[in-house]
Design a protein around this motif. Structure first.
Motif, PDB file in Angstrom:
ATOM      1  N   VAL A  68       0.841  -1.200   0.000  1.00 48.63           N
ATOM      2  CA  VAL A  68       0.000   0.000   0.000  1.00 48.63           C
ATOM      3  C   VAL A  68       0.873   1.246   0.000  1.00 48.63           C
ATOM      4  CG1 VAL A  68      -1.857   1.241   1.172  1.00 48.63           C
ATOM      5  CG2 VAL A  68      -1.748  -1.258   1.310  1.00 48.63           C
ATOM      6  N   LEU A  69       0.546   2.176  -0.886  1.00 49.77           N
ATOM      7  CA  LEU A  69       1.201   3.482  -0.904  1.00 49.77           C
ATOM      8  C   LEU A  69       0.150   4.521  -0.536  1.00 49.77           C
ATOM      9  CD1 LEU A  69       3.231   3.201  -4.250  1.00 49.77           C
ATOM     10  CD2 LEU A  69       3.837   2.393  -1.954  1.00 49.77           C
ATOM     11  N   GLY A  70       0.379   5.182   0.585  1.00 47.76           N
ATOM     12  CA  GLY A  70      -0.581   6.150   1.091  1.00 47.76           C
ATOM     13  C   GLY A  70      -1.202   5.676   2.385  1.00 47.76           C
ATOM     14  N   SER A  71      -1.526   6.614   3.258  1.00 49.55           N
ATOM     15  CA  SER A  71      -2.090   6.261   4.559  1.00 49.55           C
ATOM     16  C   SER A  71      -3.377   7.014   4.863  1.00 49.55           C
ATOM     17  CB  SER A  71      -1.071   6.558   5.669  1.00 49.55           C
ATOM     18  OG  SER A  71      -0.703   7.933   5.659  1.00 49.55           O
ATOM     19  N   GLY A  72      -3.944   7.658   3.835  1.00 48.02           N
ATOM     20  CA  GLY A  72      -5.156   8.440   4.039  1.00 48.02           C
ATOM     21  C   GLY A  72      -6.424   7.628   3.895  1.00 48.02           C
TER      22      GLY A  72
END
Length: 326
Positions: free
Chosen positions: A128-132
């Motif tokens: 996963v790229l991104g944590s939003g």
């Protein structure tokens, strides 16, 4: 002549009634219908003196409602999302919905539908790229269709990726680790989820981080000025499935940059409608689902919410009536 009083459905009601299983099933049904170019025309984007307004409309085949979503960004960067639903038979406006949560849900559920068609039916590892909100929604949506056996997460802010890994390890009950780079997050992944752009629009994912046999999802570049994946990723993927092929090709900054570098990706573009209908030959080495969002997704999700919320008594009848011309 006045028509039926419309209802309003707010975010609290959306969160109470909407489930991943039901939404993916509704989208699968909608994309299994034959589509033509008129059911979801290109979005419009108005700008003026620091403010902007985007509008999308769709008449989904096989559904009860048609509708439109509008959302504006004010000069102070604030935003609201609104979906209006109209009856396909009578033309009556039946509902207004706060579409903030619906937008995140429909994006992730559409990606999950594409993944379900492209990925092997076995336990998988996610990169996963991104944590939003979009990244979180994508993990939840895919977890509704596949057993997750592990997850790696990259975000440029260490605290955010550590919190993401901690939250999903507790939620999924499997090892979830923060990664120091995007490439590390993709190591050993069966499904890669790119749901984040860098702050300066520098691509965060390059082809050397990918491997044959995985499935990639990219949702972070929807406008010409936005960048998420490098042109080398576009060049390497041998199948590029799009929710809106023309808009992906003409309006996503990732694809515009790839074309500027001389990469001819058009022969590899296919629609999600073709994928769900079984019109794409299997065997892609490295498929990617590239999404810019579609009004069809919004209206299908909003109709599902309407049915569930009205059935649960969560829709608020508005003290207004539109003039109904027959």
């Amino acid at each position: 002549m006045s028509g039926t009083a419309p209802v309003f459905i707010g975010t609290d009601a959306v969160e109470q009634v909407l489930t991943w299983d039901a939404l993916v099933a509704a989208l699968r049904d909608a994309y299994a219908q034959r589509h033509d170019e008129h059911i979801s025309p290109p979005r419009t984007f108005a700008r003026g003196d620091g403010a902007s307004l985007r509008a999308l409309a769709s008449v989904p085949p096989g559904k009860r409602f048609m509708g439109a979503k509008v959302f504006g960004r004010g000069r102070n960067r604030g935003m609201n999302y609104l979906i209006s639903l109209a009856d396909q038979d009578t033309g009556e406006i039946r509902a207004l919905l706060d579409a903030n949560k619906i937008t995140a849900y429909r994006t992730a559920a559409t990606s999950a539908l594409a993944v379900d068609c492209l990925a092997p039916r076995r336990p998988v590892r996610l990169g996963v790229l991104g944590s939003g909100a979009e990244a979180r929604a994508h993990v939840q949506a895919i977890a509704s269709l596949r057993q997750i056996e592990g997850l790696s997460i990259y975000s440029p802010t260490p605290a955010n990726r550590e919190r993401f890994a901690h939250d999903f390890e507790a939620m999924l009950g499997v090892p979830c680790r923060p990664a120091a780079t995007a490439a590390q997050a993709m190591e050993g992944a069966d499904i890669g989820i790119a749901a984040a752009r860098s702050r300066d629009e520098t691509p965060i994912l390059h082809a050397d981080a990918l491997r044959d046999g995985m499935v990639l999802v990219s949702v972070g570049s929807t406008l010409p000025q936005q960048r998420e994946i490098d042109a080398s990723v576009v060049e390497r993927c041998d199948l590029i499935v799009c929710d809106m092929p023309d808009e992906v090709s003409a309006e996503s900054g990732d694809m515009l940059e790839a074309r500027a570098r001389g990469i001819d990706f058009a022969p590899r573009l296919r629609s999600l409608n073709q994928l769900v209908r079984g019109e794409i030959a299997p065997g892609a080495r490295l498929p990617m689902f590239k999404s810019v969002g579609s009004a069809l997704q919004d209206i299908v999700a909003a109709e599902l919410v309407f049915d569930l919320a009205t059935g649960a008594g969560l829709a608020v009848e508005l003290p207004i009536a539109f003039t109904y011309k027959q």
